[in-house]
Design a protein around this motif. Structure first.
Motif, PDB file in Angstrom:
ATOM      1  N   LEU A 857       0.826  -1.209   0.000  1.00 38.37           N
ATOM      2  CA  LEU A 857       0.000   0.000   0.000  1.00 38.37           C
ATOM      3  C   LEU A 857       0.863   1.264   0.000  1.00 38.37           C
ATOM      4  CD1 LEU A 857      -2.848  -0.962   2.507  1.00 38.37           C
ATOM      5  CD2 LEU A 857      -2.940  -0.922   0.022  1.00 38.37           C
ATOM      6  N   GLY A 858       2.134   1.097  -0.403  1.00 39.22           N
ATOM      7  CA  GLY A 858       3.055   2.227  -0.413  1.00 39.22           C
ATOM      8  C   GLY A 858       2.574   3.378  -1.281  1.00 39.22           C
ATOM      9  N   PHE A 859       1.758   3.054  -2.290  1.00 41.11           N
ATOM     10  CA  PHE A 859       1.284   4.111  -3.199  1.00 41.11           C
ATOM     11  C   PHE A 859       0.422   5.153  -2.480  1.00 41.11           C
ATOM     12  CE2 PHE A 859      -1.983   0.886  -3.192  1.00 41.11           C
ATOM     13  CZ  PHE A 859      -3.166   1.604  -3.207  1.00 41.11           C
ATOM     14  N   LEU A 860      -0.106   4.783  -1.292  1.00 38.52           N
ATOM     15  CA  LEU A 860      -0.949   5.733  -0.557  1.00 38.52           C
ATOM     16  C   LEU A 860      -0.131   6.847   0.081  1.00 38.52           C
ATOM     17  CD1 LEU A 860      -3.294   3.269   1.389  1.00 38.52           C
ATOM     18  CD2 LEU A 860      -3.901   4.654  -0.604  1.00 38.52           C
ATOM     19  N   TRP A 861       1.140   6.594   0.308  1.00 38.69           N
ATOM     20  CA  TRP A 861       1.964   7.494   1.124  1.00 38.69           C
ATOM     21  C   TRP A 861       2.476   8.671   0.321  1.00 38.69           C
ATOM     22  CZ3 TRP A 861       7.753   6.467   2.005  1.00 38.69           C
ATOM     23  CH2 TRP A 861       8.301   7.440   2.883  1.00 38.69           C
ATOM     24  N   ASP A 862       2.264   9.848   0.821  1.00 37.03           N
ATOM     25  CA  ASP A 862       2.788  11.057   0.198  1.00 37.03           C
ATOM     26  C   ASP A 862       4.179  11.303   0.772  1.00 37.03           C
ATOM     27  OD1 ASP A 862       3.252  13.471  -0.937  1.00 37.03           O
ATOM     28  OD2 ASP A 862       1.800  14.578   0.296  1.00 37.03           O
ATOM     29  N   SER A 863       5.192  10.701   0.098  1.00 36.74           N
ATOM     30  CA  SER A 863       6.516  10.665   0.717  1.00 36.74           C
ATOM     31  C   SER A 863       7.236  11.999   0.644  1.00 36.74           C
ATOM     32  CB  SER A 863       7.368   9.576   0.061  1.00 36.74           C
ATOM     33  OG  SER A 863       7.492   9.854  -1.312  1.00 36.74           O
ATOM     34  N   ASN A 864       6.712  12.933  -0.187  1.00 39.88           N
ATOM     35  CA  ASN A 864       7.392  14.227  -0.293  1.00 39.88           C
ATOM     36  C   ASN A 864       7.030  15.169   0.850  1.00 39.88           C
ATOM     37  OD1 ASN A 864       8.531  13.454  -2.746  1.00 39.88           O
ATOM     38  ND2 ASN A 864       6.591  13.931  -3.781  1.00 39.88           N
ATOM     39  N   ASP A 865       5.945  14.794   1.568  1.00 44.97           N
ATOM     40  CA  ASP A 865       5.443  15.701   2.599  1.00 44.97           C
ATOM     41  C   ASP A 865       6.236  15.526   3.892  1.00 44.97           C
ATOM     42  OD1 ASP A 865       4.085  17.077   4.504  1.00 44.97           O
ATOM     43  OD2 ASP A 865       2.143  16.147   4.130  1.00 44.97           O
ATOM     44  N   THR A 866       7.037  16.523   4.239  1.00 45.49           N
ATOM     45  CA  THR A 866       7.691  16.479   5.552  1.00 45.49           C
ATOM     46  C   THR A 866       7.145  17.564   6.468  1.00 45.49           C
ATOM     47  OG1 THR A 866       9.459  17.889   4.762  1.00 45.49           O
ATOM     48  CG2 THR A 866       9.873  15.519   4.708  1.00 45.49           C
ATOM     49  N   SER A 867       6.314  18.447   5.896  1.00 44.66           N
ATOM     50  CA  SER A 867       5.889  19.597   6.696  1.00 44.66           C
ATOM     51  C   SER A 867       4.739  19.254   7.635  1.00 44.66           C
ATOM     52  CB  SER A 867       5.492  20.755   5.783  1.00 44.66           C
ATOM     53  OG  SER A 867       4.445  20.322   4.932  1.00 44.66           O
ATOM     54  N   SER A 868       3.908  18.294   7.263  1.00 46.90           N
ATOM     55  CA  SER A 868       2.762  18.038   8.157  1.00 46.90           C
ATOM     56  C   SER A 868       3.086  16.982   9.212  1.00 46.90           C
ATOM     57  CB  SER A 868       1.521  17.650   7.353  1.00 46.90           C
ATOM     58  OG  SER A 868       1.815  16.663   6.410  1.00 46.90           O
ATOM     59  N   ASN A 869       4.346  16.557   9.275  1.00 41.96           N
ATOM     60  CA  ASN A 869       4.759  15.579  10.303  1.00 41.96           C
ATOM     61  C   ASN A 869       3.816  14.383  10.395  1.00 41.96           C
ATOM     62  OD1 ASN A 869       6.900  17.199  10.904  1.00 41.96           O
ATOM     63  ND2 ASN A 869       6.477  17.295  13.108  1.00 41.96           N
ATOM     64  N   LYS A 870       3.610  13.724   9.270  1.00 37.89           N
ATOM     65  CA  LYS A 870       2.706  12.569   9.244  1.00 37.89           C
ATOM     66  C   LYS A 870       3.192  11.486  10.198  1.00 37.89           C
ATOM     67  CE  LYS A 870       0.940  13.080   4.547  1.00 37.89           C
ATOM     68  NZ  LYS A 870      -0.404  13.415   4.987  1.00 37.89           N
ATOM     69  N   VAL A 871       2.273  10.929  10.928  1.00 33.79           N
ATOM     70  CA  VAL A 871       2.648   9.905  11.908  1.00 33.79           C
ATOM     71  C   VAL A 871       3.268   8.709  11.176  1.00 33.79           C
ATOM     72  CG1 VAL A 871       1.813   8.361  13.701  1.00 33.79           C
ATOM     73  CG2 VAL A 871       0.776  10.612  13.424  1.00 33.79           C
ATOM     74  N   GLY A 872       4.475   8.364  11.548  1.00 29.65           N
ATOM     75  CA  GLY A 872       5.144   7.184  10.985  1.00 29.65           C
ATOM     76  C   GLY A 872       5.943   7.437   9.729  1.00 29.65           C
ATOM     77  N   ALA A 873       5.856   8.652   9.157  1.00 27.04           N
ATOM     78  CA  ALA A 873       6.540   8.914   7.890  1.00 27.04           C
ATOM     79  C   ALA A 873       8.060   8.681   7.961  1.00 27.04           C
ATOM     80  CB  ALA A 873       6.214  10.323   7.396  1.00 27.04           C
ATOM     81  N   PRO A 874       8.752   9.145   9.018  1.00 32.86           N
ATOM     82  CA  PRO A 874      10.202   8.890   9.050  1.00 32.86           C
ATOM     83  C   PRO A 874      10.529   7.403   9.075  1.00 32.86           C
ATOM     84  CG  PRO A 874       9.600  10.579  10.648  1.00 32.86           C
ATOM     85  CD  PRO A 874       8.325   9.984  10.154  1.00 32.86           C
ATOM     86  N   ALA A 875       9.691   6.623   9.724  1.00 31.87           N
ATOM     87  CA  ALA A 875       9.939   5.183   9.768  1.00 31.87           C
ATOM     88  C   ALA A 875       9.753   4.575   8.384  1.00 31.87           C
ATOM     89  CB  ALA A 875       8.986   4.525  10.769  1.00 31.87           C
ATOM     90  N   LEU A 876       8.717   5.022   7.680  1.00 34.02           N
ATOM     91  CA  LEU A 876       8.495   4.517   6.323  1.00 34.02           C
ATOM     92  C   LEU A 876       9.680   4.848   5.433  1.00 34.02           C
ATOM     93  CD1 LEU A 876       4.725   5.410   5.756  1.00 34.02           C
ATOM     94  CD2 LEU A 876       5.700   3.160   6.199  1.00 34.02           C
ATOM     95  N   ARG A 877      10.167   6.096   5.593  1.00 31.88           N
ATOM     96  CA  ARG A 877      11.293   6.538   4.768  1.00 31.88           C
ATOM     97  C   ARG A 877      12.519   5.663   5.055  1.00 31.88           C
ATOM     98  NH1 ARG A 877      10.591  11.646   5.861  1.00 31.88           N
ATOM     99  NH2 ARG A 877       9.039  11.750   4.209  1.00 31.88           N
ATOM    100  N   ALA A 878      12.717   5.336   6.312  1.00 31.17           N
ATOM    101  CA  ALA A 878      13.907   4.575   6.698  1.00 31.17           C
ATOM    102  C   ALA A 878      13.868   3.154   6.156  1.00 31.17           C
ATOM    103  CB  ALA A 878      14.028   4.553   8.216  1.00 31.17           C
ATOM    104  N   CYS A 879      12.662   2.605   6.014  1.00 32.93           N
ATOM    105  CA  CYS A 879      12.645   1.198   5.584  1.00 32.93           C
ATOM    106  C   CYS A 879      12.229   1.049   4.130  1.00 32.93           C
ATOM    107  CB  CYS A 879      11.754   0.371   6.519  1.00 32.93           C
ATOM    108  SG  CYS A 879      10.052   0.855   6.489  1.00 32.93           S
TER     109      CYS A 879
END
Lengths: 977, 89
Positions: A857-879
């Motif tokens: 379901l990775g297609f759901l993630w807006d990976s460019n967004d760092t400004s809204s501090n999405k819950v879990g986004a840094p973890a997704l980016r790391a893996c």
């Protein structure tokens, strides 16, 4: 039943009510007010049970359930304490842990083999060779133990209840100290709960006839009890032993219902602002040889048999006691006309002079500085040897009753579970509290007082102190009460006798009755290094039985310090643990075992033949056919149209100027793209990138959104939103609409044709395409939120309507659907349908080790967004590009012969490399298919993976092919048409 | 173990009514230029303490609000650290 003693006001029996019961098939009778044990004793039963280890005969020792001696099977329920159970008409009582009858127990020979059963022998003897352990286990279980549970017996739990109370002051113990405390606190206008384990108030004053201030003690106590009962500020619980005190003064107890009450037993939880503990004292058993023979009983047991139940406890009675109460009891029994031969007193001085004079004039032989040293007789007491404590003189008496005690011990249980610290007091001979938890106060006999006036005043002081802890100004009353107390006698000298004279090795001198722990066992424990009371308790088995610390508690502490040669004031009481009094699990559980929510369509679904299962907090229809494969339901959705009650789905409204920012925070997608009239599918992750929820969001108006969550997640969604925005001070409101709305899913190729019949709205594919949202008017003007989704992989419309309109809309659809032969479908059919489509269910195809990306379901993630501090986004980016993760794959099994099951493991040689999340047999695909989580090395499409299924001891392996998880209509044509 | 938590809106209630939200460690780090080490320290690392600490609690069976309160995990009493209770109320 024998003739009882003449009537006297101390008695608690109803002579007009004769109750018949049976013991081991023999008919017996008792009087109203009797406990089962008392009635049995009156009918001549002397041996009530056999002991756990040695199968020694055991008799009536106490009356408040302090040991396991009188555990009985009553009306088919094992381990009922006959001392506490009130006699009822037609009761069937039988003995436990015996082969045959208690008085002729086959296993009684074991008593002679005690030297082969030293302390800790179970642990040490039977584990070599290890292979023989199961054999011994079986033997030991047969010979040692208590009741046997009849697992086939129907159990009526409808008369077990629970109540939850809040009190200003809770008082534990309904003796005169407790009653005075309750009255003092109630006098300040506070709400008081009073807990008393006996059926009546009064404590140990209840049967005492000596006068204080020109009034017999029992009458004084009863006068006080009347005041307590009449006081509307006091809620009184009798027959309600306290099982523990927990953090911040939470008291747990259970109450046995009296005749005519609506419950058999009820569990009580009482949260109090302050607590008075006046739990009093119980007797400390005298440790001498054969001190637990039937015919040896506590002072209060013999006394109460006569004074409370009008029963003659014995014909020729010898006393071996350690306090003034013992002297008073001996005198009182003699005055009742019973034959008291002698009184041995373990104390040499500090006796009440008045009692001694009266004893002398009654012509009873009095032996100060003496105690019982040996009890004679096989199955019952036939005589007793008394010795001077230094062993220099001995004399014997023929008797049938030895009333024995080494004085008193404080009931430390309730205070101890609350965290109070205790220390042995050499003056009073009691373990007394040295450190009290906040807002808790002790009073009465447990503080070392014995004078009736002092006991009462200590109660009043404690009650006032408790009131002060509830912010009442009681300083004047408190000063007066303290001045009164100062004029009264203080603590009384207690008895410090550790064991009787001449016990020798202590082979048959019992410290603990329940576990057959002797003084010799205590010595053995110490000699093998288990010298602290806590260690000896486990190794020698002291206080591990149903009576817990009550019989062995203080004696073990004193014996161990005696054996170890340490000062007695340093002796340690072993930890007391709740429940302080055994209670049945049924009482803890209460009446409602299966709690669930019903959807607004519950009754309708049931009438249509739905088979229900619990799903999270809900009860949902899982099947609509006896065939649990649900073939007709599935076929009907694939080829025609079906209706699903999806009301457990979470529905929420979020609105306010910062609503969008909140959505951006918790959802992984760019929620700015959610538009009016469209459903946006997205997911929520936790801080480590695991998917926790999925659902759709639609914009209803500016700053106003409507969204759905999974059923399991609905209860926690608001908490989640608020948690992750708690530092932001954003302005948005959330409303949980889940319980106020019903949801009906109309799914199948005919769904549009069906729905169009009940609404004028244009439902054509152009006007209402896939993933669109509309608010419809259906039937006679019911508004429905309609979401065109495709969870089951067919054209489908989800209608969200007010709960109260759900049945109307369902009926409307049902009628309109008759021409299509519409059919309901359940959770199982939905599960198969969505699995064929490769749609995941959070928690089934996902778990703690996999992220949003891993399950595709990775297609759901807006990976460019760092400004809204999405819950879990840094973890997704790391893996994102991490190797070695688990991935969700589809698989097909072409082999016949093995039917894959959910949870089968994926193996490579001896390694487990994954597992099956969901698998079903597909009719349309003609094979078994499913989804599995596997390590990424096994996730390559077209590869073969080995699966293993364990059924009992059998293992079946089979091969599957990794495929994309979209098995059915991979392009999604069907849900878009 | 059962203790009580004082909700600023509803008052002192049984802990069963609340969900625990962890020790207060301030706002989560901004995702801009955040290294994974920093993030993991925030997301995964917890320190067990036996002294009074400021904690987040959610009154799930009550008013539904998140709030902070001081609690000592060693005895489950709501109390402030000693040096604070004098000057900070």
């Amino acid at each position: 039943m024998r003739a009882r003693l003449p009537e006297f006001p101390t008695q608690h029996i109803d002579r007009g009510q004769e109750i018949s019961f049976s013991y081991l098939g023999k008919r017996m009778s008792g009087l109203g007010g009797d406990s089962v044990a008392v009635a049995m004793y009156d009918n001549g039963v002397r041996i009530f049970s056999r002991s756990l280890k040695y199968h020694r005969p055991r008799g009536l020792y106490s009356l408040d359930g302090e040991s396991a001696n009188t555990l009985m099977n009553i009306d088919g329920i094992p381990n009922e304490n006959a001392e506490k159970r009130r006699l009822r008409d037609g009761m069937e009582v039988s003995a436990q842990n015996v082969r045959g009858r208690p008085d002729t127990d086959f296993y009684s020979f074991i008593n002679w083999f005690d030297r082969f059963m030293p302390a800790g022998f179970y642990y040490r003897m039977f584990h070599r060779p290890y292979k023989l352990w199961p054999f011994f286990l079986n033997r030991i279980r047969k010979m040692a133990g208590v009741g046997t549970l009849d697992i086939h017996r129907e159990f009526d739990d409808s008369r077990r209840f629970e109540i939850f109370l809040n009190a200003d002051v809770a008082v534990i113990g309904g003796g005169t100290a407790g009653m005075n405390a309750a009255l003092a606190a109630a006098g300040q206008g506070l709400r008081v709960c009073l807990f008393e384990h006996r059926a009546w108030l009064g404590g140990h004053m209840d049967w005492r006839v000596v006068e204080f201030e020109d009034e017999p003690l029992f009458e004084r106590a009863r006068g006080l009890a009347k005041q307590v009962e009449a006081n509307t500020q006091i809620r009184l619980f009798t027959q309600a032993p306290v099982t523990g005190i927990w953090g911040n003064k939470l008291i747990t107890a259970y109450q046995t219902g009296k005749d005519g009450e609506y419950f058999d037993e009820r569990y009580i939880e009482c949260r109090a602002k302050s607590v008075v503990v006046a739990s009093g004292c119980i007797e400390r058993p005298l440790v001498c040889n054969n001190n637990e023979r039937p015919g040896v009983m506590q002072v209060n047991t013999a006394w109460r048999l006569a004074r409370t139940y009008a029963i003659t406890p014995g014909k020729r009675i010898v006393f071996s006691i350690g306090d003034d109460l013992g002297l008073e009891a001996a005198l009182d029994l003699a005055e009742l006309g019973l034959k008291v031969l002698a009184v041995a007193d373990a104390r040499s001085d500090k006796q009440n002079a008045d009692l001694l004079t009266r004893l002398q004039s009654a012509g009873i032989e009095y032996l100060p500085g003496w105690a019982a040293s040996n009890v004679k007789g096989g199955k019952h007491v036939r005589g007793v040897e008394l010795s001077e404590l230094n062993g220099s003189q001995t004399c014997s008496f023929k008797c049938d009753l030895l009333v024995a005690s080494a004085g008193q011990q404080a009931v430390i249980g309730p205070l101890s579970t609350a965290g109070a610290k205790f220390r042995y007091c050499t003056e009073t001979g009691l373990f007394q509290p040295t450190e009290m938890p906040p807002k808790m106060f002790s009073a009465g006999r447990m503080t070392g007082l014995t004078h009736p006036g002092s006991i009462d005043t200590s109660g009043t002081i404690a009650g006032l102190e408790a009131a002060a802890a509830c912010d009442r100004d009681v300083s004047t009353n408190l000063d007066a009460a303290r001045r009164a107390a100062a004029k009264l006698p203080g603590e009384t000298k207690g008895c410090d006798l550790v064991y009787g004279p001449g016990i020798g090795a202590g082979r048959k001198a019992f410290i603990c009755f329940d576990g057959d722990g002797t003084f010799k066992n205590a010595v053995q424990s110490a000699s093998q290094g288990f010298d602290a009371p806590e260690l000896a308790k486990r190794f020698g088995g002291f206080g591990l039985g149903p009576g817990q610390y009550q019989v062995p508690g203080q004696n073990l502490a004193m014996a161990m310090s005696n054996i170890n040669g340490t000062p007695i004031e340093n002796s340690q009481f072993t930890t007391v643990r709740p429940p302080l009094v055994p209670l049945t699990l049924a009482t803890c559980v209460g009446p409602r075992h299966n709690i669930y929510k019903q959807t607004p369509l519950h009754r309708d679904q049931k009438a249509r033949g739905g088979i229900f299962r619990n799903a999270g907090v809900w009860r949902r229809a899982r099947y609509f056919s006896p065939d649990l494969d649900c073939r007709p339901e599935i076929r009907n959705v694939r080829e025609n149209v079906g209706l699903l009650d999806g009301s457990s789905l979470g529905n929420f409204r979020i609105y306010g100027p910062d609503a969008l920012r909140a959505l951006q925070r918790v959802y992984v997608s760019n929620m700015e793209k959610s538009r009016e009239g469209r459903c946006k599918y997205s997911a929520m992750c936790n801080e480590t990138g695991n998917i926790v929820d999925d659902g759709v969001v639609t914009k209803v108006a500016d700053d106003n959104y409507y969204f759905t969550t999974t059923s399991n997640r609905a209860g926690i969604t608001i908490e989640w939103f608020r948690y992750h925005t708690r530092f932001d001070d954003w302005d948005f409101k959330l409303v949980n609409l889940t319980d106020s709305m019903g949801s009906i899913n109309v799914a199948g190729p005919n769904a549009r044709n069906l729905l169009q019949k009940v609404t004028k709205e244009d439902l054509s594919n152009e006007a209402f395409p896939y993933m669109a949202y509309k608010e419809l008017i259906v039937g006679d003007g019911v508004s429905a939120r309609c979401l065109r989704l495709g969870f089951v992989g067919e054209l489908s419309f989800e209608l969200h309507v007010a709960a109260s309109h759900s049945q109307y809309v369902w009926d409307l659809l049902w009628e309109a659907g008759q021409e299509f032969k519409v059919h309901p479908f359940g959770m199982e059919a939905q599960n198969c349908l969505r699995a064929e489509k490769g749609h995941v269910i959070v928690g089934t195809e996902s778990e703690q080790r996999v992220t949003l990306l891993d399950i595709g379901l990775g297609f759901l993630w807006d990976s460019n967004d760092t400004s809204s501090n999405k819950v879990g986004a840094p973890a997704l980016r790391a893996c994102e590009n991490q190797q070695g993760r688990m991935k969700l794959v589809g698989f097909r099994v072409s082999e016949s012969g093995v039917t894959p099951l959910d949870g089968d493991i994926v193996v490579d040689g001896n390694d487990i490399v994954g597992y099956v999340c969901t698998t079903r047999i597909s009719e349309s695909l003609d094979c078994s298919y499913g989804m599995a989580l596997v390590k990424d090395g096994y996730a390559t499409r077209g590869e073969k993976i080995r699966m293993c299924q364990a059924l009992g001891k059998r293992h079946d392996e089979y091969t599957a092919t990794v495929v994309p998880p979209q098995f059915y209509d991979p392009d999604g044509q069907r849900l878009r048409t | 173990m059962s203790f009580t938590i004082t909700c600023p809106i509803c008052g002192e209630r049984d802990v069963y009514e609340f969900h625990f939200g962890g020790r207060d460690r301030g706002p989560p780090p901004s995702h801009d230029n955040l290294t994974i080490e920093e993030y993991l320290r925030y997301a995964q690392f917890r320190t067990t303490r036996t002294e009074a600490q400021l904690e987040w609690w959610f009154h799930s069976n009550g008013c539904g609000s998140w709030f902070t309160t001081w609690r000592n995990p060693a005895n489950n009493r709501e109390e402030k650290p000693q040096e604070m209770s004098n000057d900070q109320q």
